[in-house]
Design an enzyme around this catalytic site. Structure first.
Site, PDB file in Angstrom:
ATOM      1  N   THR A 265       0.796  -1.331  -0.001  1.00 33.34           N
ATOM      2  CA  THR A 265       0.084  -0.135  -0.004  1.00 33.34           C
ATOM      3  C   THR A 265       0.766   1.330   0.008  1.00 33.34           C
ATOM      4  O   THR A 265       0.876   2.285  -0.755  1.00 33.34           O
ATOM      5  CB  THR A 265      -0.854  -0.094   1.283  1.00 33.34           C
ATOM      6  OG1 THR A 265      -0.054  -0.413   2.576  1.00 33.34           O
ATOM      7  CG2 THR A 265      -1.993  -0.938   1.136  1.00 33.34           C
ATOM      8  N   PHE A 392      -7.480   5.137   4.763  1.00 32.49           N
ATOM      9  CA  PHE A 392      -6.857   4.119   5.965  1.00 32.49           C
ATOM     10  C   PHE A 392      -8.083   3.408   6.374  1.00 32.49           C
ATOM     11  O   PHE A 392      -7.980   2.963   7.578  1.00 32.49           O
ATOM     12  CB  PHE A 392      -6.194   4.914   6.660  1.00 32.49           C
ATOM     13  CG  PHE A 392      -4.743   5.482   6.201  1.00 32.49           C
ATOM     14  CD1 PHE A 392      -3.842   4.342   6.070  1.00 32.49           C
ATOM     15  CD2 PHE A 392      -4.681   6.824   5.826  1.00 32.49           C
ATOM     16  CE1 PHE A 392      -2.591   5.062   5.493  1.00 32.49           C
ATOM     17  CE2 PHE A 392      -3.357   7.057   5.192  1.00 32.49           C
ATOM     18  CZ  PHE A 392      -2.344   6.206   4.993  1.00 32.49           C
ATOM     19  N   CYS A 399      -6.623   1.213   9.700  1.00 30.06           N
ATOM     20  CA  CYS A 399      -5.552   1.061   9.522  1.00 30.06           C
ATOM     21  C   CYS A 399      -4.528   1.296  10.690  1.00 30.06           C
ATOM     22  O   CYS A 399      -4.319   2.660  11.181  1.00 30.06           O
ATOM     23  CB  CYS A 399      -4.726   1.903   8.436  1.00 30.06           C
ATOM     24  SG  CYS A 399      -2.957   1.387   8.101  1.00 30.06           S
TER      25      CYS A 399
HETATM   26 MN1  MNH Z   1      -3.009  -0.575   6.449  1.00 40.01          MN
HETATM   27  C1  MNH Z   1      -5.787  -1.986   7.993  1.00 40.01           C
HETATM   28  C2  MNH Z   1      -4.971   1.160   4.225  1.00 40.01           C
HETATM   29  C3  MNH Z   1      -0.238   1.146   5.511  1.00 40.01           C
HETATM   30  C4  MNH Z   1      -1.205  -2.393   8.690  1.00 40.01           C
HETATM   31  N1  MNH Z   1      -5.017  -0.542   6.126  1.00 40.01           N
HETATM   32  C5  MNH Z   1      -6.149  -0.991   6.757  1.00 40.01           C
HETATM   33  C6  MNH Z   1      -7.208  -0.727   6.283  1.00 40.01           C
HETATM   34  C7  MNH Z   1      -7.103   0.103   4.903  1.00 40.01           C
HETATM   35  C8  MNH Z   1      -5.468   0.416   5.314  1.00 40.01           C
HETATM   36  C9  MNH Z   1      -7.985   0.706   4.219  1.00 40.01           C
HETATM   37  C10 MNH Z   1      -8.627  -1.200   6.683  1.00 40.01           C
HETATM   38  C11 MNH Z   1      -9.110  -2.468   5.781  1.00 40.01           C
HETATM   39  C12 MNH Z   1     -10.576  -2.755   6.140  1.00 40.01           C
HETATM   40  O1  MNH Z   1     -11.326  -2.152   6.624  1.00 40.01           O
HETATM   41  O2  MNH Z   1     -10.735  -3.901   5.810  1.00 40.01           O
HETATM   42  N2  MNH Z   1      -2.638   0.806   5.211  1.00 40.01           N
HETATM   43  C13 MNH Z   1      -3.458   1.179   4.214  1.00 40.01           C
HETATM   44  C14 MNH Z   1      -2.945   2.206   3.152  1.00 40.01           C
HETATM   45  C15 MNH Z   1      -1.533   2.070   3.640  1.00 40.01           C
HETATM   46  C16 MNH Z   1      -1.317   1.402   4.905  1.00 40.01           C
HETATM   47  C17 MNH Z   1      -3.468   3.192   2.267  1.00 40.01           C
HETATM   48  C18 MNH Z   1      -0.211   3.189   3.221  1.00 40.01           C
HETATM   49  C19 MNH Z   1      -0.524   4.039   2.470  1.00 40.01           C
HETATM   50  N3  MNH Z   1      -1.018  -0.640   7.116  1.00 40.01           N
HETATM   51  C20 MNH Z   1      -0.115   0.084   6.377  1.00 40.01           C
HETATM   52  C21 MNH Z   1       1.121  -0.053   7.267  1.00 40.01           C
HETATM   53  C22 MNH Z   1       0.989  -0.957   8.188  1.00 40.01           C
HETATM   54  C23 MNH Z   1      -0.475  -1.521   8.029  1.00 40.01           C
HETATM   55  C24 MNH Z   1       2.614   0.384   6.869  1.00 40.01           C
HETATM   56  C25 MNH Z   1       1.707  -1.791   9.129  1.00 40.01           C
HETATM   57  C26 MNH Z   1       3.094  -1.259   9.435  1.00 40.01           C
HETATM   58  N4  MNH Z   1      -3.526  -1.925   7.982  1.00 40.01           N
HETATM   59  C27 MNH Z   1      -2.690  -2.591   8.658  1.00 40.01           C
HETATM   60  C28 MNH Z   1      -3.015  -3.677   9.723  1.00 40.01           C
HETATM   61  C29 MNH Z   1      -4.703  -3.416   9.447  1.00 40.01           C
HETATM   62  C30 MNH Z   1      -4.662  -2.402   8.548  1.00 40.01           C
HETATM   63  C31 MNH Z   1      -2.463  -4.589  10.715  1.00 40.01           C
HETATM   64  C32 MNH Z   1      -5.627  -3.938  10.153  1.00 40.01           C
HETATM   65  C33 MNH Z   1      -6.095  -3.351  11.286  1.00 40.01           C
HETATM   66  C34 MNH Z   1      -7.177  -3.825  12.435  1.00 40.01           C
HETATM   67  O3  MNH Z   1      -8.070  -4.328  11.602  1.00 40.01           O
HETATM   68  O4  MNH Z   1      -6.886  -4.060  13.347  1.00 40.01           O
END
Ligand code: MNH
Length: 454
Positions: A265, A392, A399
């Site tokens: 992402t 996010f 996120c």
């Molecule tokens: Mn990320 C959940 C987008 C970077 C770890 N992330 C989500 C969701 C989105 C998302 C949208 C929710 C999905 C859902 O509702 O089903 N994340 C991003 C984007 C970036 C991103 C657009 C970068 C730009 N994410 C990161 C990074 C990490 C990470 C960097 C870790 C270091 N994300 C997660 C985790 C979840 C999540 C873990 C799940 C959280 C949960 O449900 O508790």
């Protein structure tokens, strides 16, 4: 779903399959949504999906009292790889809140301060690799950067991304296992047959991922100090009431989750930002002028990163047009009526395609399709509905890595703007590759160190 618009000419068995390309489901949905409006359905081989993308409907869906994350479709298939890791855990699974509470301290501002020197070190490696060549495959190199960053900052593990041409074996296995997991959701006979032929490969891939994760964990266990990064917290912290620790299978699931969720992402967001900046030289000049004014030719300290307000807005605006995690699902907590018209039973769910929400003229105005970072100036943000921008995700399942991603991305974008002039290929037309996430495909840039800096 009666009364909800769908593609004209829907067929009895094939549904809306005509006009849909298995490689571009999201872009097909966006095209359709532009024609059909704020709520619509698509029927694909036996399943009917409801999409809601208008600001008013999404504002309702994001109400945590009425709706919650739905783990279904693509996310559910990923459970074959990530099990009860944070992203794929059901809300009812006790491990979700347990792991969430243990891991929150790995994502505070203080934690970012600890990751900062590691993030700089990795960005320096990107720069060194660019100094040695005169053009770059942007998505590939941004993926090297983000994979390396989550590995080293989160787990003290280096994938050696800048030392190798071919991806690390873990990455090959992970990519293949993710594709296998996604295909399991497709019930077409020829897909089933193709999958049956790769069952052994899939078992080998999962075994390899487990071995790598177990080695990383063993190495940390023998280090003595667990540390305060993602891995350290998972190994050392216990539940405030029961005193229990995360079980070893869950630790493995989280490790795979963080590597997957934590790199593609962010890599895509950086790549889209470079695409838009090099398409708009006047905006690139503004972003670079900010870097020169705030950082000069120094390497940024922790507090310097978020001083790049304009660079941050460039990233925000890139993720508006192409949110690299392009959607999420919401399910009703109880029987309810959406938008005053659409009856939903408890558990019924709806998809939110983010590129459509992020271009809804009702929230963003008539020029919603134009790239304009000034939309993220505080005064402009205040005038918009609160739920208009959700790259996010939303609510309690939003996120956890947001600060991590933004610190890393602003830092890396700042460092390459500080150092390079770019020559885009004028013939390049934005082409978007879809896997779980979105990224520009075939996007190359000519790169040359600026005359005025080292
Ligand atoms: Mn990320 C959940 C987008 C970077 C770890 N992330 C989500 C969701 C989105 C998302 C949208 C929710 C999905 C859902 O509702 O089903 N994340 C991003 C984007 C970036 C991103 C657009 C970068 C730009 N994410 C990161 C990074 C990490 C990470 C960097 C870790 C270091 N994300 C997660 C985790 C979840 C999540 C873990 C799940 C959280 C949960 O449900 O508790």
């Amino acid at each position: 779903t009666t009364g909800i618009p769908h593609r004209p000419g829907r067929l009895p068995v094939l549904g809306d399959l005509i006009g849909s390309n298995p490689r571009t489901p999201l872009q097909d949905t966006v095209r359709l949504g532009r024609q059909l409006g704020p709520i619509f359905t698509r029927r694909l081989v036996g399943i009917e999906l409801v999409f809601a993308s208008g600001i008013d409907l999404v504002t309702e869906l994001n109400d945590e009292k009425r709706f919650t994350k739905h783990v279904g479709l693509g996310v559910k298939n990923l459970r074959a790889v990530a099990g009860d890791g944070l992203f794929t855990a059901y809300g009812t699974e006790p491990n979700w809140r347990f792991a969430h509470d243990i891991l929150m301290p790995a994502f505070t501002g203080e934690a970012m301060r600890g990751y900062h020197p590691i993030m700089v070190e990795v960005a320096r490696e990107l720069v060194a690799s660019w100094d040695a060549k005169d053009s770059a495959d942007v998505s590939a190199d941004m993926t090297r950067l983000t994979l390396e960053t989550i590995g080293r900052a989160g787990f003290g593990y280096s994938f050696g991304s800048f030392e190798r041409e071919e991806p690390h074996a873990f990455v090959t296995a992970m990519t293949r296992a993710l594709r296998f997991a996604q295909m399991q959701g497709i019930k077409l006979p020829f897909v089933r047959r193709a999958l049956a032929g790769s069952v052994r490969q899939n078992q080998a891939d999962i075994a390899l991922m487990n071995t790598v994760v177990d080695e990383v964990i063993d190495a940390r266990r023998h280090d003595g100090e667990p540390g305060r990064d993602i891995l350290g917290l998972m190994l050392s912290q216990s539940h405030p009431e029961t005193g229990a620790k995360l079980d070893p299978v869950n630790v493995r699931n989280q490790a795979i989750t963080f590597v997957v969720a934590g790199h593609e992402t962010t890599s895509g967001a950086l790549s889209f930002a470079l695409y838009y900046l090099t398409r708009h030289p006047e905006l690139l000049a503004r972003a670079r002028a900010e870097v020169d004014a705030v950082w000069g030719d120094r390497e940024p300290a922790f507090a310097d990163v978020m001083k790049l307000r304009y660079v941050r807005r460039v990233l925000d605006e890139s993720m508006r047009l192409w949110p690299t995690a392009p959607g999420y699902s919401r399910q009703a907590r109880e029987d309810t009526v959406l938008g005053g018209r659409y009856r939903m039973r408890k558990g019924d769910w709806v998809l939110v395609p983010l590129p459509l929400l992020h271009r809804d003229p009702a929230a963003w105005g008539p020029d919603a399709e134009t790239f304009d970072p000034d939309r993220f100036e505080p005064a402009a943000v205040k005038k918009r509905p609160a739920q208009a921008y959700k790259p996010f995700g939303t609510g309690e399942r939003a996120c956890i890595g947001r600060q991590f991603a933004l610190h890393e991305a602003v830092l890396a974008l700042g460092m390459v703007l500080q150092r390079y002039d770019f020559t885009p290929d004028p013939a390049y037309r934005l082409k978007i590759a879809e896997s779980l996430t979105l990224k520009p495909e075939g996007f190359r840039l000519g790169i040359r160190p600026r005359a005025t800096t080292g």
